[in-house]
Design a protein around this motif. Structure first.
Motif, PDB file in Angstrom:
ATOM      1  N   THR A  10       0.847  -1.188   0.000  1.00 57.36           N
ATOM      2  CA  THR A  10       0.000   0.000   0.000  1.00 57.36           C
ATOM      3  C   THR A  10       0.877   1.231   0.000  1.00 57.36           C
ATOM      4  O   THR A  10       2.010   1.219   0.507  1.00 57.36           O
ATOM      5  N   GLY A  12       1.589   5.023   1.265  1.00 58.28           N
ATOM      6  CA  GLY A  12       1.275   5.735   2.498  1.00 58.28           C
ATOM      7  C   GLY A  12       1.540   7.220   2.482  1.00 58.28           C
ATOM      8  O   GLY A  12       1.714   7.812   3.524  1.00 58.28           O
ATOM      9  N   THR A  22       7.984   8.297  -1.790  1.00 61.75           N
ATOM     10  CA  THR A  22       6.655   7.824  -1.419  1.00 61.75           C
ATOM     11  C   THR A  22       6.801   6.689  -0.415  1.00 61.75           C
ATOM     12  O   THR A  22       7.604   5.779  -0.603  1.00 61.75           O
ATOM     13  N   LYS A  23       6.008   6.747   0.647  1.00 65.04           N
ATOM     14  CA  LYS A  23       6.022   5.685   1.649  1.00 65.04           C
ATOM     15  C   LYS A  23       5.312   4.457   1.091  1.00 65.04           C
ATOM     16  O   LYS A  23       4.245   4.556   0.479  1.00 65.04           O
ATOM     17  N   THR A  25       4.214   0.394   2.258  1.00 64.04           N
ATOM     18  CA  THR A  25       4.116  -0.595   3.331  1.00 64.04           C
ATOM     19  C   THR A  25       3.750  -1.940   2.730  1.00 64.04           C
ATOM     20  O   THR A  25       2.803  -2.044   1.952  1.00 64.04           O
ATOM     21  N   THR A  27       2.401  -5.573   3.790  1.00 63.54           N
ATOM     22  CA  THR A  27       1.756  -6.303   4.870  1.00 63.54           C
ATOM     23  C   THR A  27       1.744  -7.786   4.514  1.00 63.54           C
ATOM     24  O   THR A  27       1.246  -8.171   3.449  1.00 63.54           O
ATOM     25  N   THR A  95       4.238  -6.017   9.267  1.00 67.47           N
ATOM     26  CA  THR A  95       4.462  -5.009   8.225  1.00 67.47           C
ATOM     27  C   THR A  95       5.944  -4.713   8.025  1.00 67.47           C
ATOM     28  O   THR A  95       6.745  -4.831   8.949  1.00 67.47           O
ATOM     29  N   ASN A  97       8.158  -1.518   6.202  1.00 66.10           N
ATOM     30  CA  ASN A  97       8.028  -0.167   5.664  1.00 66.10           C
ATOM     31  C   ASN A  97       9.268   0.237   4.886  1.00 66.10           C
ATOM     32  O   ASN A  97      10.380  -0.113   5.255  1.00 66.10           O
TER      33      ASN A  97
END
Length: 135
Positions: A10, A12, A22-23, A25, A27, A95, A97
């Protein structure tokens, strides 16, 4: 042995450093471990890894000592021995990151080269090290 994770990515929002990043993540949806028969029983290293996983991870996944085995491995907790250490990585729901960005030269980049993912972090760290399996 091969440890495998599958899941979802995703986006974030924008990271602070660099400001163009851009962040992202990841999962974990499921985790698996595959062990390889090799030439049991003469392949002692392969057999030793299987015995370690069966004896030092709870609940025991029950890997075969005579055949290649692929088993779901997403609730086990493993303890270290003098020869092996499989620290329990994030399993289902865990998760990772990271950040992704284009530095302006047309090349997509991720976080620090020695730190592609930051397991279990609540924020998007600039440095993190995680060792899952060593011998």
């Amino acid at each position: 042995a091969t440890y495998i994770q599958g899941g979802t990515y995703t986006i974030g929002g924008t990271a602070g450093t660099p400001s163009t990043a851009t962040k992202i993540t990841f999962t974990v949806g499921a985790a698996f471990m595959e062990t390889y028969r090799g030439s049991y029983p003469s392949n002692n290293q392969a057999l030793n890894i299987v015995n370690y996983l069966n004896s030092n991870c709870t609940p025991s996944a029950g890997f075969s000592t005579t055949a290649d085995t692929l088993l779901q491995f997403d609730s086990q907790t493993c303890t270290a021995t003098a020869a092996y250490n499989f620290s329990s990585p994030p399993f289902a729901g865990g998760t990772f990151n990271n950040i992704g960005y284009n530095a302006g030269g047309g090349t997509f980049q991720s976080g620090p080269r020695t730190n592609f993912w930051s397991p279990g972090q609540g924020s998007f760290a600039t440095a993190y090290t995680e060792t899952f399996l060593s011998w």
